[in-house]
Write a protein that holds these residues in place. Sequence first.
Motif, PDB file in Angstrom:
ATOM      1  N   THR A 173      11.207   9.399  -6.793  1.00  0.00           N
ATOM      2  CA  THR A 173      12.661   9.285  -6.683  1.00  0.00           C
ATOM      3  C   THR A 173      13.130   7.937  -7.215  1.00  0.00           C
ATOM      4  O   THR A 173      12.363   6.997  -7.344  1.00  0.00           O
ATOM      5  N   SER A 174      14.389   7.852  -7.493  1.00  0.00           N
ATOM      6  CA  SER A 174      14.981   6.598  -7.957  1.00  0.00           C
ATOM      7  C   SER A 174      16.021   6.151  -6.932  1.00  0.00           C
ATOM      8  O   SER A 174      15.685   5.514  -5.958  1.00  0.00           O
ATOM      9  N   VAL A 175      17.279   6.512  -7.140  1.00  0.00           N
ATOM     10  CA  VAL A 175      18.343   6.036  -6.246  1.00  0.00           C
ATOM     11  C   VAL A 175      18.837   7.125  -5.283  1.00  0.00           C
ATOM     12  O   VAL A 175      19.864   6.982  -4.661  1.00  0.00           O
ATOM     13  N   ASP A 176      18.109   8.225  -5.180  1.00  0.00           N
ATOM     14  CA  ASP A 176      18.364   9.324  -4.236  1.00  0.00           C
ATOM     15  C   ASP A 176      19.609  10.149  -4.526  1.00  0.00           C
ATOM     16  O   ASP A 176      20.112  10.834  -3.639  1.00  0.00           O
ATOM     17  N   ASP A 177      20.087  10.137  -5.738  1.00  0.00           N
ATOM     18  CA  ASP A 177      21.208  11.020  -6.045  1.00  0.00           C
ATOM     19  C   ASP A 177      20.786  12.481  -5.908  1.00  0.00           C
ATOM     20  O   ASP A 177      21.539  13.307  -5.396  1.00  0.00           O
ATOM     21  N   SER A 178      19.547  12.806  -6.300  1.00  0.00           N
ATOM     22  CA  SER A 178      19.090  14.191  -6.150  1.00  0.00           C
ATOM     23  C   SER A 178      18.900  14.562  -4.685  1.00  0.00           C
ATOM     24  O   SER A 178      19.153  15.696  -4.290  1.00  0.00           O
ATOM     25  N   ALA A 179      18.477  13.610  -3.854  1.00  0.00           N
ATOM     26  CA  ALA A 179      18.323  13.882  -2.414  1.00  0.00           C
ATOM     27  C   ALA A 179      19.663  14.276  -1.811  1.00  0.00           C
ATOM     28  O   ALA A 179      19.766  15.275  -1.084  1.00  0.00           O
ATOM     29  N   ILE A 180      20.674  13.502  -2.097  1.00  0.00           N
ATOM     30  CA  ILE A 180      22.019  13.784  -1.570  1.00  0.00           C
ATOM     31  C   ILE A 180      22.510  15.132  -2.097  1.00  0.00           C
ATOM     32  O   ILE A 180      23.022  15.964  -1.348  1.00  0.00           O
ATOM     33  N   TYR A 181      22.315  15.374  -3.374  1.00  0.00           N
ATOM     34  CA  TYR A 181      22.722  16.627  -4.021  1.00  0.00           C
ATOM     35  C   TYR A 181      22.051  17.833  -3.360  1.00  0.00           C
ATOM     36  O   TYR A 181      22.713  18.804  -3.000  1.00  0.00           O
ATOM     37  N   PHE A 182      20.733  17.772  -3.176  1.00  0.00           N
ATOM     38  CA  PHE A 182      20.002  18.896  -2.598  1.00  0.00           C
ATOM     39  C   PHE A 182      20.430  19.150  -1.158  1.00  0.00           C
ATOM     40  O   PHE A 182      20.579  20.303  -0.741  1.00  0.00           O
ATOM     41  N   VAL A 183      20.611  18.106  -0.375  1.00  0.00           N
ATOM     42  CA  VAL A 183      21.019  18.283   1.026  1.00  0.00           C
ATOM     43  C   VAL A 183      22.433  18.861   1.099  1.00  0.00           C
ATOM     44  O   VAL A 183      22.705  19.752   1.902  1.00  0.00           O
ATOM     45  N   LEU A 184      23.325  18.383   0.253  1.00  0.00           N
ATOM     46  CA  LEU A 184      24.683  18.937   0.243  1.00  0.00           C
ATOM     47  C   LEU A 184      24.689  20.412  -0.140  1.00  0.00           C
ATOM     48  O   LEU A 184      25.581  21.155   0.253  1.00  0.00           O
ATOM     49  N   TYR A 185      23.686  20.842  -0.911  1.00  0.00           N
ATOM     50  CA  TYR A 185      23.583  22.244  -1.306  1.00  0.00           C
ATOM     51  C   TYR A 185      22.650  23.049  -0.425  1.00  0.00           C
ATOM     52  O   TYR A 185      22.209  24.128  -0.804  1.00  0.00           O
ATOM     53  N   GLY A 186      22.317  22.523   0.772  1.00  0.00           N
ATOM     54  CA  GLY A 186      21.649  23.353   1.754  1.00  0.00           C
ATOM     55  C   GLY A 186      20.233  23.002   2.158  1.00  0.00           C
ATOM     56  O   GLY A 186      19.691  23.639   3.054  1.00  0.00           O
ATOM     57  N   ALA A 187      19.585  22.037   1.497  1.00  0.00           N
ATOM     58  CA  ALA A 187      18.238  21.671   1.934  1.00  0.00           C
ATOM     59  C   ALA A 187      18.305  21.149   3.373  1.00  0.00           C
ATOM     60  O   ALA A 187      19.238  20.433   3.732  1.00  0.00           O
ATOM     61  N   ARG A 188      17.341  21.530   4.188  1.00  0.00           N
ATOM     62  CA  ARG A 188      17.338  21.116   5.595  1.00  0.00           C
ATOM     63  C   ARG A 188      17.026  19.631   5.728  1.00  0.00           C
ATOM     64  O   ARG A 188      17.726  18.900   6.425  1.00  0.00           O
ATOM     65  N   ARG A 189      15.950  19.194   5.078  1.00  0.00           N
ATOM     66  CA  ARG A 189      15.556  17.780   5.085  1.00  0.00           C
ATOM     67  C   ARG A 189      15.043  17.412   3.705  1.00  0.00           C
ATOM     68  O   ARG A 189      14.596  18.272   2.951  1.00  0.00           O
ATOM     69  N   PHE A 190      15.072  16.122   3.421  1.00  0.00           N
ATOM     70  CA  PHE A 190      14.624  15.635   2.117  1.00  0.00           C
ATOM     71  C   PHE A 190      13.812  14.366   2.332  1.00  0.00           C
ATOM     72  O   PHE A 190      14.264  13.440   3.007  1.00  0.00           O
ATOM     73  N   ILE A 191      12.611  14.335   1.783  1.00  0.00           N
ATOM     74  CA  ILE A 191      11.779  13.137   1.827  1.00  0.00           C
ATOM     75  C   ILE A 191      11.657  12.637   0.401  1.00  0.00           C
ATOM     76  O   ILE A 191      11.203  13.367  -0.488  1.00  0.00           O
ATOM     77  N   ALA A 192      12.073  11.402   0.179  1.00  0.00           N
ATOM     78  CA  ALA A 192      12.085  10.817  -1.158  1.00  0.00           C
ATOM     79  C   ALA A 192      11.110   9.652  -1.219  1.00  0.00           C
ATOM     80  O   ALA A 192      11.246   8.691  -0.466  1.00  0.00           O
ATOM     81  N   LEU A 193      10.123   9.754  -2.101  1.00  0.00           N
ATOM     82  CA  LEU A 193       9.144   8.691  -2.278  1.00  0.00           C
ATOM     83  C   LEU A 193       9.321   8.105  -3.672  1.00  0.00           C
ATOM     84  O   LEU A 193       9.258   8.821  -4.670  1.00  0.00           O
ATOM     85  N   GLY A 194       9.551   6.791  -3.723  1.00  0.00           N
ATOM     86  CA  GLY A 194       9.779   6.143  -5.003  1.00  0.00           C
ATOM     87  C   GLY A 194       8.839   4.980  -5.239  1.00  0.00           C
ATOM     88  O   GLY A 194       8.475   4.274  -4.302  1.00  0.00           O
ATOM     89  N   PRO A 195       8.441   4.743  -6.492  1.00  0.00           N
ATOM     90  CA  PRO A 195       7.491   3.689  -6.807  1.00  0.00           C
ATOM     91  C   PRO A 195       8.106   2.299  -6.983  1.00  0.00           C
ATOM     92  O   PRO A 195       7.380   1.316  -7.036  1.00  0.00           O
ATOM     93  N   LEU A 196       9.412   2.209  -7.069  1.00  0.00           N
ATOM     94  CA  LEU A 196      10.062   0.920  -7.359  1.00  0.00           C
ATOM     95  C   LEU A 196      10.817   0.408  -6.131  1.00  0.00           C
ATOM     96  O   LEU A 196      11.797   1.021  -5.706  1.00  0.00           O
ATOM     97  N   PRO A 197      10.381  -0.713  -5.548  1.00  0.00           N
ATOM     98  CA  PRO A 197      11.021  -1.228  -4.331  1.00  0.00           C
ATOM     99  C   PRO A 197      12.530  -1.438  -4.458  1.00  0.00           C
ATOM    100  O   PRO A 197      13.273  -1.094  -3.544  1.00  0.00           O
ATOM    101  N   ASN A 198      12.999  -1.975  -5.580  1.00  0.00           N
ATOM    102  CA  ASN A 198      14.443  -2.206  -5.735  1.00  0.00           C
ATOM    103  C   ASN A 198      15.220  -0.895  -5.750  1.00  0.00           C
ATOM    104  O   ASN A 198      16.288  -0.783  -5.144  1.00  0.00           O
TER     105      ASN A 198
END
Length: 92
Positions: free
Chosen positions: A28-53
């Motif tokens: 993941t990067s800045v979690d725009d897809s996480a927010i998008y998926f949850v707004l469209y019905g995903a129950r939970r979202f786990i986002a793992l990203g390689p870049l601390p910033n």
Amino acid sequence: MGIFVAGQYVVPEVLQSLRGRDVVDLGTSVDDSAIYFVLYGARRFIALGPLPNATNCAEENVNISGLAERIKTANAVPRRPGCLRCRVTTQC
């Protein structure tokens, strides 16, 4: 389990298949897809990203969106470049 590559998740039928399901984003990067998926019905979202910033920015975006209860973000750095090992379990 579904795997989405290069924008396949913009298809309405794909979004409908997420309703009530858990989603994991590896890289993941800045979690725009996480927010998008949850707004469209995903129950939970786990986002793992390689870049601390980017992970810090993702956490801020999730908090601003008000979806922190359903989206969890973490920095995940692979042990070797190009290799990330994950264990999927139904126990949380």
